[in-house]
Scaffold this motif. Structure first.
Motif, PDB file in Angstrom:
ATOM      1  N   GLY A   1      21.835  29.738  50.138  1.00  0.00           N
ATOM      2  CA  GLY A   1      23.219  29.972  49.743  1.00  0.00           C
ATOM      3  C   GLY A   1      23.786  28.783  48.983  1.00  0.00           C
ATOM      4  N   ALA A   2      25.098  28.737  48.932  1.00  0.00           N
ATOM      5  CA  ALA A   2      25.768  27.683  48.170  1.00  0.00           C
ATOM      6  C   ALA A   2      25.802  26.382  48.955  1.00  0.00           C
ATOM      7  N   ARG A   3      25.735  25.264  48.222  1.00  0.00           N
ATOM      8  CA  ARG A   3      25.891  23.930  48.806  1.00  0.00           C
ATOM      9  C   ARG A   3      26.911  23.172  47.977  1.00  0.00           C
ATOM     10  N   TRP A   4      27.712  22.336  48.688  1.00  0.00           N
ATOM     11  CA  TRP A   4      28.668  21.475  48.014  1.00  0.00           C
ATOM     12  C   TRP A   4      28.221  20.029  48.174  1.00  0.00           C
ATOM     13  N   ILE A   5      28.209  19.312  47.054  1.00  0.00           N
ATOM     14  CA  ILE A   5      27.701  17.936  47.045  1.00  0.00           C
ATOM     15  C   ILE A   5      28.768  17.028  46.458  1.00  0.00           C
ATOM     16  N   ALA A   6      29.029  15.915  47.148  1.00  0.00           N
ATOM     17  CA  ALA A   6      29.961  14.901  46.648  1.00  0.00           C
ATOM     18  C   ALA A   6      29.149  13.809  45.975  1.00  0.00           C
ATOM     19  N   LEU A   7      29.419  13.581  44.695  1.00  0.00           N
ATOM     20  CA  LEU A   7      28.659  12.609  43.891  1.00  0.00           C
ATOM     21  C   LEU A   7      29.476  11.351  43.659  1.00  0.00           C
ATOM     22  N   THR A   8      28.842  10.221  43.847  1.00  0.00           N
ATOM     23  CA  THR A   8      29.398   8.926  43.450  1.00  0.00           C
ATOM     24  C   THR A   8      28.380   8.273  42.516  1.00  0.00           C
ATOM     25  N   GLY A   9      28.822   7.809  41.374  1.00  0.00           N
ATOM     26  CA  GLY A   9      27.881   7.213  40.427  1.00  0.00           C
ATOM     27  C   GLY A   9      28.539   6.228  39.482  1.00  0.00           C
ATOM     28  N   LYS A  10      27.724   5.341  38.935  1.00  0.00           N
ATOM     29  CA  LYS A  10      28.224   4.405  37.933  1.00  0.00           C
ATOM     30  C   LYS A  10      27.111   4.166  36.913  1.00  0.00           C
ATOM     31  N   PRO A  11      27.459   3.846  35.676  1.00  0.00           N
ATOM     32  CA  PRO A  11      26.444   3.648  34.642  1.00  0.00           C
ATOM     33  C   PRO A  11      25.661   2.346  34.858  1.00  0.00           C
ATOM     34  N   VAL A  12      24.386   2.388  34.488  1.00  0.00           N
ATOM     35  CA  VAL A  12      23.515   1.211  34.581  1.00  0.00           C
ATOM     36  C   VAL A  12      23.289   0.667  33.172  1.00  0.00           C
ATOM     37  N   ARG A  13      23.429  -0.648  33.023  1.00  0.00           N
ATOM     38  CA  ARG A  13      23.218  -1.294  31.712  1.00  0.00           C
ATOM     39  C   ARG A  13      22.144  -2.358  31.841  1.00  0.00           C
ATOM     40  N   GLN A  14      21.260  -2.350  30.881  1.00  0.00           N
ATOM     41  CA  GLN A  14      20.200  -3.357  30.800  1.00  0.00           C
ATOM     42  C   GLN A  14      20.326  -4.095  29.467  1.00  0.00           C
ATOM     43  N   ASN A  15      20.581  -5.394  29.593  1.00  0.00           N
ATOM     44  CA  ASN A  15      20.810  -6.211  28.394  1.00  0.00           C
ATOM     45  C   ASN A  15      21.954  -5.659  27.555  1.00  0.00           C
ATOM     46  N   GLY A  16      22.953  -5.128  28.283  1.00  0.00           N
ATOM     47  CA  GLY A  16      24.131  -4.624  27.585  1.00  0.00           C
ATOM     48  C   GLY A  16      23.982  -3.244  27.013  1.00  0.00           C
ATOM     49  N   VAL A  17      22.817  -2.608  27.236  1.00  0.00           N
ATOM     50  CA  VAL A  17      22.563  -1.277  26.672  1.00  0.00           C
ATOM     51  C   VAL A  17      22.579  -0.254  27.813  1.00  0.00           C
ATOM     52  N   PHE A  18      23.256   0.870  27.611  1.00  0.00           N
ATOM     53  CA  PHE A  18      23.322   1.943  28.624  1.00  0.00           C
ATOM     54  C   PHE A  18      21.923   2.448  28.927  1.00  0.00           C
ATOM     55  N   ALA A  19      21.540   2.459  30.230  1.00  0.00           N
ATOM     56  CA  ALA A  19      20.188   2.849  30.626  1.00  0.00           C
ATOM     57  C   ALA A  19      20.195   4.045  31.570  1.00  0.00           C
ATOM     58  N   GLY A  20      21.359   4.644  31.828  1.00  0.00           N
ATOM     59  CA  GLY A  20      21.398   5.808  32.697  1.00  0.00           C
ATOM     60  C   GLY A  20      22.436   5.642  33.811  1.00  0.00           C
ATOM     61  N   TYR A  21      22.275   6.451  34.854  1.00  0.00           N
ATOM     62  CA  TYR A  21      23.201   6.428  35.992  1.00  0.00           C
ATOM     63  C   TYR A  21      22.423   6.219  37.292  1.00  0.00           C
ATOM     64  N   LYS A  22      23.096   5.613  38.231  1.00  0.00           N
ATOM     65  CA  LYS A  22      22.589   5.577  39.601  1.00  0.00           C
ATOM     66  C   LYS A  22      23.783   5.807  40.540  1.00  0.00           C
ATOM     67  N   GLY A  23      23.477   6.412  41.681  1.00  0.00           N
ATOM     68  CA  GLY A  23      24.579   6.707  42.599  1.00  0.00           C
ATOM     69  C   GLY A  23      24.096   7.291  43.908  1.00  0.00           C
ATOM     70  N   VAL A  24      25.052   7.770  44.688  1.00  0.00           N
ATOM     71  CA  VAL A  24      24.784   8.347  46.009  1.00  0.00           C
ATOM     72  C   VAL A  24      25.316   9.775  46.029  1.00  0.00           C
ATOM     73  N   ALA A  25      24.523  10.680  46.582  1.00  0.00           N
ATOM     74  CA  ALA A  25      24.948  12.072  46.751  1.00  0.00           C
ATOM     75  C   ALA A  25      25.088  12.372  48.244  1.00  0.00           C
ATOM     76  N   SER A  26      26.126  13.105  48.604  1.00  0.00           N
ATOM     77  CA  SER A  26      26.365  13.482  50.008  1.00  0.00           C
ATOM     78  C   SER A  26      26.497  14.992  50.090  1.00  0.00           C
TER      79      SER A  26
END
Length: 805
Positions: free
Chosen positions: A318-343
């Motif tokens: 069935g359906a699931r509800w997920i709370a996402l927390t995330g922030k962008p990851v930068r390597q040498n000043g360049v955007f490299a993706g996201y990392k975060g926690v899901a609940s």
């Protein structure tokens, strides 16, 4: 083992404060948290009680030693008495220890009170007093050898007692102190220099022992508290670890710069569905395409951070509800993706939804509840005029539901309510809201255009009237419906509901299965009833109410056997008010109790003025039976007027036994115990009249007028009346035929064996003066029914009422 000794509050406070100061100064104070005090006391007493066998053994050995040593001395009687006291105390201690051990094996005590410590100290004090008597009474008169033994035993008991009782310092202090005091008395009775020196040494030894007890107690309690803290912390850590291992509702997730998931992605779709997704999928494809996921997409496109952003996904379960927390990851000043926690907050979300559903719906039927109905009505009153006029309110009440509930049980009643709710909802479908008001009352708000409210109401009645199959038995009920169309000018919800109630009340008054639409005359009638209710309150205090009496005749002899008291109201402005109207009003307003008490007092007062052979019947309603004052009213009225209880008959209808049967039967038994007679009125008309004959031993059955009217015209009526009379005769009950208006009817009920008859053939209801004249001054009376309007009727149709005198 002794009386409880209490100190004055001021003295007690002074001692406790002094003791606290002393313990702090000596470095032996212990700070025990209040929440742990009871538990610490339990541990102290447990350790102390574990020494009970050793205490008993040591005391008995020492007692035996002293008795054997001093048996041939002059103190033999003292020592023997002392030994008996010690032995008795040890037996009591052993018995208590045995009972305590049994209780501990069944349910170990987790906490103990200060009172337990006090009781322990009290018992120890008694033991200390008895032991102190040995040196106090025997030391000074003993030989030097005996003195040495007494001293050794006393010091040994002090040291042993201090060691064994060290976990309960209060008891140890009392025991050591009392034994030391007894030793002082024995030494100072012969104050030689040696005894004075020994007294000083005893002071040093006792002080050292008491200080040692306090230190041991401090170490013991400190170790206990440390162990408990360590155990609580271990339990907390273990609980947290178990919760984490079992729930594991949070996990880490990561994406690369292109938005593809690189970690934690399987938890979003479930392990079984992970095969359908891969590293090439976009992170956002895991979630339902709704406003929340679109908002998340916008945030991630702008490399924005987010916290507890709730999105919805669908898995096999069935359906699931997920709370996402995330922030962008930068390597040498360049955007490299996201990392975060899901609940995973599915459980919380479902709980919130469930609570919201329960707050707005009836738990039994699943329909909207009263608060939801009011909210929808509020919306309807705010509609535009055209849609507002297309809306209607239906109030529905199930007829005969109480009979089903009382005869088949509450479980069957609930099943009928659930099925009735389903049928109403099936009729209404998308036309509006169906709600349960409570009990067997429902409501429908038709708020969708294009529906005929009256037609839907008729369909609801047809649906509800279909049989209900419950546990193999078929039950039937119907419905009454009040219809209140919503008008353009309506703006008051309370008025709307009240007027719907008026229409429903009119529908129920017309019988079962009726739909009545509200009209403004109902409002006027309701206002008139309110005024009439006000006037009825005044009538109770005034002289507008009076009683009329209708005689009952013995069918075989014509003797007047009794009369029935009938309430009448002569309104100063409206004239005679019909009894059905104002009695119903009195029952609905609760005035039936004071009105009924007035009737009881008046009817019994009237009974005192007529021939003592004449019985007086008084009608009692179900609401009167619930009054705690009913029996007292009868008792006081009978005593005040000197009327024998057996002259008064209490008439009830079967509605009394339909409501609160057990409680009402108990009241009827109390009335019977007073000596009153109990009659069932209108017998045969109810749903289960015959079943009530098994519940209560009635004195009389009054056969309803509807059966008497059809005598000689319908064979079934003759058979029913005959069966009732035969049944009553077998059960030892008398019978009365109500509404006898013709000689033919009288002949038939006489042939069928009916004991008494009542009706216009004999007399209409008359006032007390006419009744007194009838039964006291006029020995005979001719029938005054319709057949006698032109004069006295001829024999054999002439019916003679004769007074018992």
């Amino acid at each position: 083992m002794g009386r409880k000794i209490s100190l004055q509050p001021g003295i007690r406070k002074t001692i406790l404060d002094g003791w606290s100061s002393l313990t702090v100064a000596a470095g032996i104070a212990v700070d025990i948290p209040p929440e742990s005090a009871g538990w610490v006391r339990a541990q102290q007493l447990t350790v102390f009680q574990s020494f009970a066998p050793l205490i008993v053994l040591a005391n008995l050995l020492n007692v035996g030693l002293m008795v054997g040593l001093m048996f041939d001395t002059g103190a033999r009687s003292i020592v023997l008495g002392w030994a008996v006291a010690i032995t008795a105390l040890m037996l009591v201690l052993a018995l208590r220890a045995w009972h305590s051990a049994r209780r501990s094996r069944r349910a170990p005590a987790q906490t103990r009170s200060q009172r337990s410590i006090g009781a322990n100290t009290r018992d120890t004090a008694i033991l200390g007093i008895v032991w102190a008597l040995l040196p106090a009474l025997c030391f000074s008169s003993a030989t030097p050898q005996h003195q040495m033994v007494i001293a050794v035993v006393a010091v040994g008991m002090m040291c042993g007692g201090a060691f064994i009782m060290s976990t309960v310092p209060r008891a140890a202090t009392v025991f050591v102190g009392l034994l030391a005091l007894g030793s002082y008395v024995g030494l100072l009775r012969d104050p030689t220099p040696l005894n004075l020196f020994v007294s000083g040494m005893l002071t040093v030894y006792a002080s050292t022992l008491l200080y040692g007890v306090a230190r041991v107690r401090k170490e013991f309690v400190g170790r206990l508290l440390s162990e408990r803290l360590a155990r609580d912390q271990a339990d907390l850590i273990g609980m947290l670890l178990r919760d984490f291992e079992e729930a594991a509702s949070d996990w880490l997730w990561t994406t690369d710069a292109t938005g593809r998931p690189t970690g934690g992605w399987a938890r979003f779709v479930g392990d079984s569905a992970a095969a359908g997704h891969g590293m090439t999928d976009d992170f956002l494809t895991f979630f339902e395409p709704d406003s929340q996921s679109r908002e998340l997409d916008e945030l991630m496109r702008r490399d924005g951070s987010f916290s507890n952003h709730v999105v919805r996904t669908t898995v096999e379960n069935g359906a699931r509800w997920i709370a996402l927390t995330g922030k962008p990851v930068r390597q040498n000043g360049v955007f490299a993706g996201y990392k975060g926690v899901a609940s995973d907050i599915t459980g919380e979300r479902e709980s919130v939804d469930r609570i919201a559903h329960l707050a707005a719906h009836d738990s039994l039927t699943g329909l909207a509840n009263r608060s939801t109905l009011r909210a929808v009505l509020g919306e309807v009153l705010g509609y535009a005029p055209a849609r507002k006029q297309a809306s209607s309110l239906l109030l529905i009440d199930l007829d005969r539901f109480k009979v089903i509930n009382d005869t088949l049980g509450h479980a069957a009643g609930d099943a009928v309510l659930v099925e009735a709710a389903r049928r109403i909802r099936a009729v209404i479908t998308g036309a509006g809201l169906v709600a349960r008001m409570g009990g067997d009352e429902f409501a429908v708000v038709i708020n969708q255009p294009g529906h005929n409210a009256e037609l839907l109401a008729r369909q609801i009645i047809d649906a509800i009237e279909q049989p209900y199959l419950i546990d193999g038995s078929a039950a039937k009920c119907s419905a009454s419906i009040g219809l209140r169309p919503v008008c353009e000018t309506d703006d008051d919800m309370e008025v709307l509901l009240r007027q719907g109630d008026l229409a429903l009340y009119r529908a129920k008054a017309q019988g079962r299965g009726h739909v009545v639409e509200f009209d403004w005359t109902m409002d006027l009638e309701a206002q008139e009833l309110m005024l009439l209710e006000h006037d009825l309150r005044s009538a109770i205090a005034g002289e507008e109410l009076h009683l009329a009496y209708q005689p009952l005749a013995d069918t075989s002899t014509g003797v007047i056997a009794g009369c029935e008291a009938l309430l009448r109201w002569e309104h100063p402005r409206l004239g005679n008010i019909a009894p059905d109207r104002f009695i119903d009003l009195a029952e609905r307003s609760g005035l039936i109790v004071p009105v009924g008490e007035w009737v009881i007092r008046s009817a019994i007062a009237a009974a005192a003025k007529i021939d003592p052979h004449i019985r007086v019947a008084i009608n009692v309603s179900p609401m009167q039976l619930r009054s705690p004052n009913l029996c007292a009213v009868f008792i006081n009225a009978l005593a005040a007027n000197g009327v024998a209880p057996e002259r008064i008959e209490v008439e009830i209808t079967e509605s009394v036994l339909l409501a609160d049967t057990e409680a009402n039967l108990a009241v009827l038994q109390q009335l019977r115990a007073l000596g009153l007679r109990i009659s069932m009125d209108d017998f045969g008309t109810g749903y289960s009249s015959f079943s009530y004959l098994r519940k209560f031993d009635f004195d009389k059955l009054k056969i309803d007028k509807s059966f008497i009217d059809c005598l000689g015209q319908e064979d079934s009526s003759d058979a029913i009346v005959g069966a009732i009379i035969a049944l009553a005769r077998v059960l030892g009950m008398r019978t009365v035929a109500e509404g006898v208006e013709t000689s033919a009817q009288l002949d038939l009920v006489r042939r069928l064996g009916c004991d008494e008859a009542q009706g216009y053939l004999f007399s209409r209801p008359i006032d007390l003066e006419a009744l007194v004249t009838l039964v006291g001054a006029v020995p005979t009376m001719h029938a005054t029914g319709p057949e006698a309007e032109s004069g006295q009727i001829d024999a054999p149709a002439a019916i003679h009422l004769r007074s018992a005198g």
